[in-house]
Design an enzyme around this catalytic site. Structure first.
Site, PDB file in Angstrom:
ATOM      1  N   LYS A 195       0.808  -1.225   0.000  1.00  0.00           N
ATOM      2  CA  LYS A 195       0.000   0.000   0.000  1.00  0.00           C
ATOM      3  C   LYS A 195       0.838   1.270   0.000  1.00  0.00           C
ATOM      4  O   LYS A 195       0.387   2.302  -0.485  1.00  0.00           O
ATOM      5  CB  LYS A 195      -0.909   0.030   1.234  1.00  0.00           C
ATOM      6  N   THR A 249      -8.792  12.997   4.272  1.00  0.00           N
ATOM      7  CA  THR A 249      -9.381  12.233   3.150  1.00  0.00           C
ATOM      8  C   THR A 249      -9.827  10.840   3.574  1.00  0.00           C
ATOM      9  O   THR A 249     -10.648  10.232   2.906  1.00  0.00           O
ATOM     10  CB  THR A 249      -8.380  12.055   1.974  1.00  0.00           C
ATOM     11  N   TYR A 262     -23.113   3.871   1.159  1.00  0.00           N
ATOM     12  CA  TYR A 262     -21.907   4.708   1.023  1.00  0.00           C
ATOM     13  C   TYR A 262     -22.277   6.198   1.020  1.00  0.00           C
ATOM     14  O   TYR A 262     -21.705   6.980   1.808  1.00  0.00           O
ATOM     15  CB  TYR A 262     -21.083   4.314  -0.220  1.00  0.00           C
ATOM     16  N   LYS A 267     -21.119   9.186   3.847  1.00  0.00           N
ATOM     17  CA  LYS A 267     -20.503  10.478   3.547  1.00  0.00           C
ATOM     18  C   LYS A 267     -21.374  11.629   4.063  1.00  0.00           C
ATOM     19  O   LYS A 267     -20.867  12.645   4.526  1.00  0.00           O
ATOM     20  CB  LYS A 267     -20.293  10.643   2.027  1.00  0.00           C
TER      21      LYS A 267
END
Ligand code: NAP
Length: 358
Positions: free
Chosen positions: A46, A90, A170, A174
């Site tokens: 990653k 983020t 989802y 948010k």
């Protein structure tokens, strides 16, 4: 108005992510030091691209471990050695397919993570500004929501009121996270909050990971998955580099404020396929027609589309107003055809799309 000192480090959470990696690269290119949080500093798969960035900009990029679900996890990265003035938050899970437990997999990390980061900022007097990566999914949930809006033009004034744990989890994650962020921001006056609300983000990735939602979408446009037709769906698209620039501009534009829809163009899936075909001809089995709605109901579930989702989204048009991002941040947008081509070129180089002409 908040003037951020460019000689101080900037904290970017979720640093190994698709968008965050470009944010970090742009900050480093501007000579700004970066603290990036990752879940694990030993997960080389990653973070190898961050290690390369660190080699390119010696002494300018520092990694910290932090998890959205662990209270106080970001405190050290925020407060260490005099602390940071700017936080670009983020980190949040982004996936749409295969959700089993929406509360645990999406809502808890999005909401608790935002609360954690913002509460830690409240304990750190150095923090002056927080830029949160939200989404157009916090502006509206289903395309049909635009029907009550003049000209079907969605702006920063609008909020998603129709998503839930069971329908569009989802977008729900948010929405609750951004709402909570504004609530916390309004309860103090030490730092100001700006949000970046991107539409669907496409374009080249800095990491070598191939499990992202954007990569999956682009692969399905060129690998024949939709060769017999795509759902008649509309979606906003934007280049990952424009989204990253929006974050940096939001951080360093003193008078900037509020929410910012960041979206280049709104296209149907079929229009997107046409853009690809104009560039690549017959190289890929791109879809050439849209499925009639009844067929979408029939086969949609095999592609992870539920009937309520189909009924509220298929065949419904809308527009996204990106004018505030241009005015408040001075942002300009790449044409989406350029974005698609560069994204596909990267997939070709990585041998992630069919090799031969069809
Ligand atoms: P991404 O590459 O999957 O990035 C998400 C980041 O969140 C990753 O760095 C991930 O860490 C981190 N994360 C997830 N769960 C975490 C946890 N429990 N603790 C700590 N970190 C965690 O996707 P992305 O597109 O860059 O998304 C970044 C942000 O943009 C998200 O807030 C997303 O909602 C938003 N957004 C994305 C799009 C889009 O189309 N891509 C559109 C609108 C908004 P790992 O690297 O360890 O997995």
């Amino acid at each position: 108005m908040k003037e951020i000192d460019r000689s101080k480090p900037v904290l970017v959470t979720g640093g190994a992510g698709y968008i965050a990696s470009w944010v970090i690269q742009y900050l480093l290119e501007e000579g700004i030091s970066v603290r990036a949080t990752v879940r694990s500093k030993t997960d080389s798969k990653k973070i190898s691209h961050l290690q390369k960035l660190s080699d390119r900009f010696p002494g300018k990029l520092e990694l910290f471990e932090a998890d959205l679900l662990k209270e106080g996890s970001f405190q050290n990265a925020i407060q260490d050695r005099g602390g940071v003035e700017l936080i670009i938050h983020t980190a949040s899970p982004f996936f749409i397919d295969g959700v089993k437990n929406a509360q645990k997999e999406l809502v808890d990390p999005a909401l608790q993570g935002t609360t954690n980061v913002l509460n830690s900022a409240n304990k750190s007097p150095s923090v002056k500004r927080i830029v949160l990566t939200s989404s157009v999914a916090a502006v509206f949930g289903d395309n049909v929501d635009s029907e009550s809006v003049p000209g079907r033009l969605m702006t920063e004034e609008h909020w998603n009121t129709t998503s839930s744990l069971t329908h569009q989890p989802y977008p729900y994650s948010k929405t609750v996270a951004e709402r909570e962020a504004w609530k916390i921001a309004q309860s103090q006056n030490q730092w100001d909050l700006l949000t970046i609300n991107p539409s669907f983000v496409m374009g080249p990735s800095l990491s070598e990971r191939a499990d992202g939602t954007s990569v999956n979408f682009m692969q399905s446009m060129v690998n024949g998955k939709f060769a017999s037709g795509v759902p008649d769906m509309m979606i906003g698209f934007v280049d990952v580099r424009d989204v990253a620039r929006a974050h940096v501009l939001a951080g360093f534009t003193p008078n900037a404020k509020g929410r910012h829809i960041v979206s280049a163009e709104t296209l149907t899936f079929l229009d997107a396929a046409k853009v690809i075909r104009e560039k690549y001809g017959k190289r890929f089995p791109t879809p050439k027609s849209a499925l009639p709605k009844f067929l979408t109901y029939l086969i949609g579930p095999f592609f992870g589309l539920s009937w309520p989702y189909i009924s509220r989204n298929v065949g419904v048009s809308f527009q996204l107003d990106n004018s505030y991002s241009k005015k408040d941040l001075g942002l300009s947008y790449r044409p989406i055809s350029e974005t698609f081509v560069e994204h596909i070129q990267q997939l070709i180089s990585a041998k992630m799309v069919p090799e031969k002409k069809v």
